[in-house]
Structure formats: C-alpha cells, structure tokens
Design an enzyme around this catalytic site. Sequence first.
Site: not given
Length: 582
Positions: A142, A498
């Site tokens: 992120k 993920s």
Amino acid sequence: MSAESSAIDSSDLRTRSRELVGDQKGTDLWTKRTAARAMLRAVNFSDEDFMKPLISIACTFTNATPCNAHMYDLGQELENAVQRIGGKSFIYGTPVISDGETMGTSGMRYSLVSRDLIADCIESMHEGYLADGMITLGGCDKSIPGALMPILRTNSYGVMLYGGSILPGKLNGQDMTVVSSFEAIGARSAGKINDKELEAVEKNSCPGSGSCGGMFTANTMSSIIEAMGLSVPYSAAHTAVDQQNLISESKRRDCINSVAALFECMRAGIRVRDIATRKAFENGIVVMMALGGSTNAVLHMLAMAHEAEVDLSIDDFNKIGEKVPLIGDFKPFGNFVMADLERVGGIPAVMKYLLRAGLIHGDCISVTGKTIAENVADAPEFDFASGIQVIRPLEAPLATPGKHVIVMRGNLAPEGSVIKLSGKEVERHYGPARVFNSEEDALDAILSGKIVDNDVVVIRYEGPRGGPGMREMLSPSAAIMGAGLGKTVALITDGRFSGGSHGIMVGHICPEAAVGGPIGLIEEGDMILLEPSKKSLSVDISDQELDSRRKAWNPVEKCALRGTLKKYAATVSSASLGAVTY
C-alpha cells in the site's frame, strides 16, 4: 544522464520554496521570511541552502515490517545524493501497515486505509513546506501507490523509488516466500505437515529486509510504475539488501539515479502528469498482465488514474488483457521470484521484448527525460534457449491472452468483480454458497474441515465501507490451497485478495454488501455460477427473488466505528472506482 551527476547551479529551480524562505537578500519577501529561516537554521540550514531547490523525501519507514525496515537508510542515501547534486532536502515519515503481519486480524482493516492516508500525509508535507520537487519511497504494497498518488494529485516534479524485493528464503533447496508460511498453516490444519515442519517454514520464509519476493502486490506495483516511466529503469527488480542484510549496491545506485532523474525533470519542466498519460497507464497494464501481476493492481491503478485525471475504467483491464499473453513464471502460481528477474535484465528487458512485439507504446516520456524506447534500447535480450525461463516466449506463453486478470460482471456483480486465473483452465464452477459475514468465520470453517469440494465460500461485509477497509483474504485463500482444495473450491468476496493468493478466487465484487449489493442477498445453499470465459459471475435465482430479498434486506451491524475507520467508511468510493476517498 549520468548516475554520478555533479553539482549544478540549481537556484533557478526554486519554483516554490522561495515563498517559504525568501527569494534573495534585500527584498521585501526576504525580510518577511526571516522567522522561517531562523527555525530552519536550527535544523542545519545554511546561508547557501536557502538558495537551493528544496526537495521533500517521503520515507515510509518502520521497523515493524521487513518491507520497509530499510527505508530510513534509503532516505539517507537520497538526502546525500540531493546534497551532492546541489539541492537541499528534508525527510519525513508516514504510516505503514504490513498486510502480511495483520492478515486475518482486525488490524488488516487499516491496510487499504493506509494507502490514502500515506498519500494525504505526503501531500501535506510537500505542499505545507512548499518543496520544489519530491522523491517518495515505497515498500509494503500500500505504500507504493500511496507514495505515487500524491505526486500525481499535485502534478509535481517527482520520482517514486521502490525499496526493493526481499531475497528468497531457502528450505530444502526450494525458494520460500511469506506465502509459503500462509499455505503451511492450511497444510498443518489438513494434517499434511507436522508442527516441526511448520516451524521450519516460518523460520526460513523471510531472510531479511525487502518486500515480498514473488509477483505479489508490491512487485506488481513497482513493475507497473517503472513501466509507466515514473521510476528509474531497473529499479523495480533490484533487491533491497545483500546477503548480509545491508542495502544492496544496485539499490544505492537507484537512489543516485532517482535524484538525477528528478533534477532532469525539474530542469526540463517535465511534471508527473506529462509522464502519467493514458498511454503510460496502458503500458502499465500490459506489463502487469504479461508478468502475472496481482488483482490489487486493478484497485490501485484506478486510484492512480483518478489522481492523474486520466480516463481509465475497470473494463479497460479486459480490453488490454485480451491482447497480452502471460509470460512471467512467477510465484505465487509459478516458479520464480523478483530476484530472478533482476538476473535476466529486469523490467527494461521485459519492456524491450514487449515493445518489439508491438504491445507497448515506446514514445511515452519517462522521468529520465527519455522515451520508454530509449530507456530500454540497451536492455539485455532474453535467452529462450537456456534451461531456465523466468520469462517465456510470446509464442509459447504460460497462458494465452485474456487468461490472467479478468473483470467479470453478472447479477452478482453488476459493477464488476475481479478474478486472477494466471492460466488456470476454469471454464465453469457451479456450486453451493457457504455464506460468512466475516473473514474470521470463513477461516474457522475452512480450518475445521467444514468446506468440501465444489463449495463456493462467500465472504461479505468486507468491502471498502463494510469492512471497513476491504481486507485481503489471504488467510482463507491460503488455507483452501493448503488443504488441497484449490482446484475444487471457489472463494468470492467484496473484499480483496493478496497478490500471494491463487486458486479460484473472485474479489472486488461491486456493489459491496454494506451498500445493498447482491452479494449481501445470497443465502446459504444458493447456487453460484462462475464462468470466466464469459466474464460472468451470477447467482442462480430469479430477478424476482433478488428483488424480494432486497426489500427485506437489512445491513449487518458491526462494531461501532471511531476515528480513522469512521472517516474512511464515510468517504470511500466503490472498489470499481479504485476505493478513493475524495
């Protein structure tokens, strides 16, 4: 552009910082800014420094995760390079949330939230101090889009630098990654390994600093950003550290080259939106599809396009993906890690190969001041005759075009959903819904053996608003794989996955359950139909039944929200728009 660029007369590059520190002695502005200079002298600004361009360095450091544990050292390298070239820099930190460590916990709700928080922090520091240019560091996945989004948002002179991939762990002669640990949990629950073997995986998966080693989200995003021309050539594949866990020489060179690129952009007047064009985004999507990148790239690229004011939609991933075969043989579905790509020429070698095939735009400008075609002209050629093929030939790919990341719609996902096939031949999956209103409940069911062949695990109220925070479902997806159900059980969710997830996994289902999306109307036992070849995801009930359920629907109430999560849930958009917050 030389990596060892010498000091230059750069006083004319002070396009903004003179408003902070003054323009020159004797002027009214210089007098007005006396107090600001007085405070800056306390942090080692000299007379000469006030005449230099001011560079902000966003250092996404924390020693809580290996992905970003070395960032402060990289920040120091960048500061030294800025000083040598004739600038003055200041360094600052941002929040960093580790996906891998918080996976499957309430802490994971802050992961995607942190992307926009990082962007806001960087914007605030850069704009607040009126810096002339910026360099931002990213590591944990992120923090990569989070580090780029503020450059795009402000249309600054800026360069993003990836902190680099972790070296692979080793166990019994096999490369290991953090996903090896997640899948080992499922294998242990299924009785396939014992506690001693599980501990061995745990202790050998992550040998030092750097982001997760496969083509997971961090390496996907670093590859995309380099392909777009927004970071310096070769930096995406360079590993973070050496065998002694010290900053690698290649990453030190990346720091020097990034500073040189920034000053080249400042001298030439190349702002980030001159680089981040629609064609540059198309290049990024092509490389993502070719290398087998993460589904999270869809979310992040939509957010990046929003910041750059570039017209990009979720359906563009299908349009572009239908032209691009899967040629990267990377974990989690393949055999290699990012360090292997570094050895065969990195992203420039991949782009050179794709450029020759007419799959990317070579005329796009980059942070080097050169075009993509010029950047990759001297890149190595792939030796397809060798026994080890990190990259496969276009004529013999791992999967034909349109067989990697696919956007699906249907009565279950009218605004879209995302599946990562990575070449898997999944023509059709039709099975009963096993419905869970949280990731934790689903994981418990999987680990206790309650999920069987042909089931469709439905995890909802995990979207951007409903989570809030759109958690990644690596724990349940890895448990399914570890239990040997990866080919027979599907998992669908309004959350996300993920980059390490693989199997029959559909995420980003929109609209999400929390806003009344169809996924919130599914009942236990409803038959779910996935048809990736038709780009279709549906529940086998009539429109009339869906309407009836919608009228009776009430949202699931989770715990009361406060602070960051409350603000996020109130402002975040649909995942089909990138889950942006303004």
